[in-house]
Motif scaffolding. Structure first.
Motif, PDB file in Angstrom:
ATOM      1  N   VAL A 195      64.445  73.134 -62.992  1.00  0.00           N
ATOM      2  CA  VAL A 195      64.822  74.552 -62.921  1.00  0.00           C
ATOM      3  C   VAL A 195      65.287  74.898 -61.506  1.00  0.00           C
ATOM      4  O   VAL A 195      66.315  75.559 -61.322  1.00  0.00           O
ATOM      5  CB  VAL A 195      63.649  75.468 -63.357  1.00  0.00           C
ATOM      6  CG1 VAL A 195      63.932  76.923 -63.030  1.00  0.00           C
ATOM      7  CG2 VAL A 195      63.374  75.304 -64.840  1.00  0.00           C
ATOM      8  N   LYS A 196      64.541  74.437 -60.497  1.00  0.00           N
ATOM      9  CA  LYS A 196      64.920  74.701 -59.105  1.00  0.00           C
ATOM     10  C   LYS A 196      66.271  74.067 -58.778  1.00  0.00           C
ATOM     11  O   LYS A 196      67.136  74.691 -58.158  1.00  0.00           O
ATOM     12  CB  LYS A 196      63.852  74.156 -58.158  1.00  0.00           C
ATOM     13  CG  LYS A 196      62.532  74.900 -58.224  1.00  0.00           C
ATOM     14  CD  LYS A 196      61.486  74.189 -57.390  1.00  0.00           C
ATOM     15  CE  LYS A 196      60.135  74.861 -57.527  1.00  0.00           C
ATOM     16  NZ  LYS A 196      59.084  74.132 -56.806  1.00  0.00           N
ATOM     17  N   ALA A 197      66.441  72.819 -59.182  1.00  0.00           N
ATOM     18  CA  ALA A 197      67.696  72.112 -58.901  1.00  0.00           C
ATOM     19  C   ALA A 197      68.872  72.780 -59.608  1.00  0.00           C
ATOM     20  O   ALA A 197      69.949  72.930 -59.020  1.00  0.00           O
ATOM     21  CB  ALA A 197      67.576  70.645 -59.321  1.00  0.00           C
ATOM     22  N   CYS A 198      68.678  73.198 -60.845  1.00  0.00           N
ATOM     23  CA  CYS A 198      69.755  73.882 -61.578  1.00  0.00           C
ATOM     24  C   CYS A 198      70.103  75.208 -60.911  1.00  0.00           C
ATOM     25  O   CYS A 198      71.275  75.573 -60.818  1.00  0.00           O
ATOM     26  CB  CYS A 198      69.363  74.107 -63.034  1.00  0.00           C
ATOM     27  SG  CYS A 198      69.382  72.604 -64.016  1.00  0.00           S
ATOM     28  N   GLY A 199      69.106  75.932 -60.447  1.00  0.00           N
ATOM     29  CA  GLY A 199      69.366  77.174 -59.723  1.00  0.00           C
ATOM     30  C   GLY A 199      70.156  76.927 -58.454  1.00  0.00           C
ATOM     31  O   GLY A 199      71.128  77.628 -58.166  1.00  0.00           O
ATOM     32  N   GLY A 200      69.759  75.913 -57.694  1.00  0.00           N
ATOM     33  CA  GLY A 200      70.482  75.581 -56.472  1.00  0.00           C
ATOM     34  C   GLY A 200      71.918  75.179 -56.753  1.00  0.00           C
ATOM     35  O   GLY A 200      72.843  75.606 -56.056  1.00  0.00           O
ATOM     36  N   MET A 201      72.124  74.371 -57.785  1.00  0.00           N
ATOM     37  CA  MET A 201      73.479  73.950 -58.145  1.00  0.00           C
ATOM     38  C   MET A 201      74.319  75.138 -58.617  1.00  0.00           C
ATOM     39  O   MET A 201      75.507  75.219 -58.305  1.00  0.00           O
ATOM     40  CB  MET A 201      73.427  72.873 -59.230  1.00  0.00           C
ATOM     41  CG  MET A 201      72.824  71.573 -58.762  1.00  0.00           C
ATOM     42  SD  MET A 201      73.676  70.844 -57.367  1.00  0.00           S
ATOM     43  CE  MET A 201      75.244  70.500 -58.109  1.00  0.00           C
TER      44      MET A 201
END
Length: 99
Positions: A77-83
């Motif tokens: 979830v964090k990585a998708c938000g950052g991307m």
């Protein structure tokens, strides 16, 4: 970035609550990815790698914090938000260059 690290690694009682945890994770990292993407438009790939690395790294660090737990879903979830933030910054940068 320091606020996100504090929120991720502090005891659960000290963590600020704004919305649901997944929304908080997603929007916090989208904001960071977007701001860095706007600040350094020529380094978007590097920023994306760093944002994903920080998301995974903070999640791994939670394994050594008493009372916290690391979950792969949270890191995703964090990585998708950052991307998403980096992608939005890339689109905005392209539009700004056009006009």
């Amino acid at each position: 970035m320091i606020f996100i690290a504090f929120s991720t690694l502090s005891p659960i009682g000290l963590r600020p609550h704004v919305g649901g945890p997944n929304y908080e994770r997603l929007f916090a990292f989208a904001l960071i990815g977007g701001l860095f993407g706007l600040a350094y438009p020529k380094h978007l790939l590097r920023i994306a790698i760093i944002v994903v690395g920080v998301a995974v790294g903070l999640e791994i660090l939670q394994m050594i914090i008493p009372g916290r737990h690391a979950r792969m879903f949270d890191a995703v979830v964090k990585a998708c938000g950052g991307m998403a933030g980096v992608f939005a910054a890339a689109i905005l940068n392209a539009l700004l260059r056009r006009f």
